[in-house]
Scaffold this active site. Sequence first.
Site, mmCIF file in Angstrom:
data_model
loop_
_atom_site.group_PDB
_atom_site.id
_atom_site.type_symbol
_atom_site.label_atom_id
_atom_site.label_comp_id
_atom_site.label_asym_id
_atom_site.label_seq_id
_atom_site.Cartn_x
_atom_site.Cartn_y
_atom_site.Cartn_z
ATOM 1 N N SER A 252 0.884 -1.109 0.028
ATOM 2 C CA SER A 252 -0.106 0.001 -0.212
ATOM 3 C C SER A 252 0.724 1.384 -0.013
ATOM 4 O O SER A 252 2.010 1.308 0.325
ATOM 5 C CB SER A 252 -0.824 0.105 1.257
ATOM 6 O OG SER A 252 -1.752 -1.132 1.231
HETATM 7 N N1 SAH Z 1 -0.955 -4.969 3.908
HETATM 8 C C1 SAH Z 1 0.019 -5.188 2.752
HETATM 9 C C2 SAH Z 1 -0.797 -4.917 1.471
HETATM 10 C C3 SAH Z 1 -1.991 -5.974 1.226
HETATM 11 S S1 SAH Z 1 -2.345 -6.440 -0.477
HETATM 12 C C4 SAH Z 1 1.263 -4.579 2.518
HETATM 13 O O1 SAH Z 1 1.882 -3.900 3.724
HETATM 14 O O2 SAH Z 1 1.921 -4.856 1.865
HETATM 15 C C5 SAH Z 1 -3.772 -7.250 -0.024
HETATM 16 C C6 SAH Z 1 -3.532 -8.597 0.583
HETATM 17 O O3 SAH Z 1 -4.665 -9.191 1.068
HETATM 18 C C7 SAH Z 1 -2.929 -9.406 -0.548
HETATM 19 O O4 SAH Z 1 -1.812 -9.921 -0.344
HETATM 20 C C8 SAH Z 1 -4.119 -10.438 -0.748
HETATM 21 O O5 SAH Z 1 -3.527 -12.096 -0.899
HETATM 22 C C9 SAH Z 1 -4.591 -10.536 0.572
HETATM 23 N N2 SAH Z 1 -5.869 -11.077 0.682
HETATM 24 C C10 SAH Z 1 -6.989 -10.881 -0.090
HETATM 25 N N3 SAH Z 1 -8.115 -11.650 0.314
HETATM 26 C C11 SAH Z 1 -7.889 -12.117 1.533
HETATM 27 C C12 SAH Z 1 -8.544 -12.849 2.381
HETATM 28 N N4 SAH Z 1 -9.802 -13.128 2.458
HETATM 29 N N5 SAH Z 1 -7.922 -13.411 3.765
HETATM 30 C C13 SAH Z 1 -6.336 -13.105 3.755
HETATM 31 N N6 SAH Z 1 -5.861 -12.233 2.993
HETATM 32 C C14 SAH Z 1 -6.405 -11.869 1.810
#
Ligand code: SAH
Length: 212
Positions: free
Chosen positions: A61
């Site tokens: 992000s």
């Molecule tokens: N917090 C992260 C950015 C996240 S991007 C950082 O600091 O880099 C969103 C993430 O959520 C992705 O890696 C995706 O695979 C994950 N994601 C999506 N749906 C999800 C779910 N149901 N449970 C857990 N993770 C999930």
Amino acid sequence: MLLEIEREVDYTRSMIGRSRLDERVMQAMKEVPRHAFVPSAAQDQAYYNGPLPIGHGQTISQPYIVALMTDLLEPRADHRILEVGTGSGYQAAVLSRLVAQVFTLEVIASLSQQARQRFDTLNYTNIRCRVGDGNAGWPEEAPFDGIIVTAAAPTIPQSLLEQLKPGARLVIPIGQPYYHQDLVLVEKADDGAISANSILGVAFVPLVGQTR
Ligand code: SAH
């Protein structure tokens, strides 16, 4: 990067209800080396105030959003926080500098493993990673002093509300994936009553799986 976060906070102050973020949050943003969470191809942009691809169609992000969501959680040194969406691990790393323990869930196993390696290299020992669907939360470790969801959900997952302590906060982007969502601050009152306030328009990748 810190200067750009400060500028964007000031620019959005009427929406986010503050003209600066907590000093401890800014200190954590300063301390965590973002380049350690960014793929080698994007190293030259590691301290630019924007999201970056991390593979598997996912992104790390934007620093301003990480700082803002962290601030909205009002983290305290004795808190145990749940994150849904480990991704690169950057958000969990920032939180880990501010609270006692971070629990972070990710559906894509290889992203979770890479994040684990980064935490080990940096000696961030108060982060626990698990591969699984974050819609279900982490019942064995609940309740939490705060929950942060870093992927966009159509609605607030019921399990996460249940795993929030009275008096605790949940920060989550709600709406259509990719284009527009509201960053929502959910508060659970001491009597268990739930209130939700939209803070700002954001654009996150989708939370996959079934909302329970
Ligand atoms: N917090 C992260 C950015 C996240 S991007 C950082 O600091 O880099 C969103 C993430 O959520 C992705 O890696 C995706 O695979 C994950 N994601 C999506 N749906 C999800 C779910 N149901 N449970 C857990 N993770 C999930």
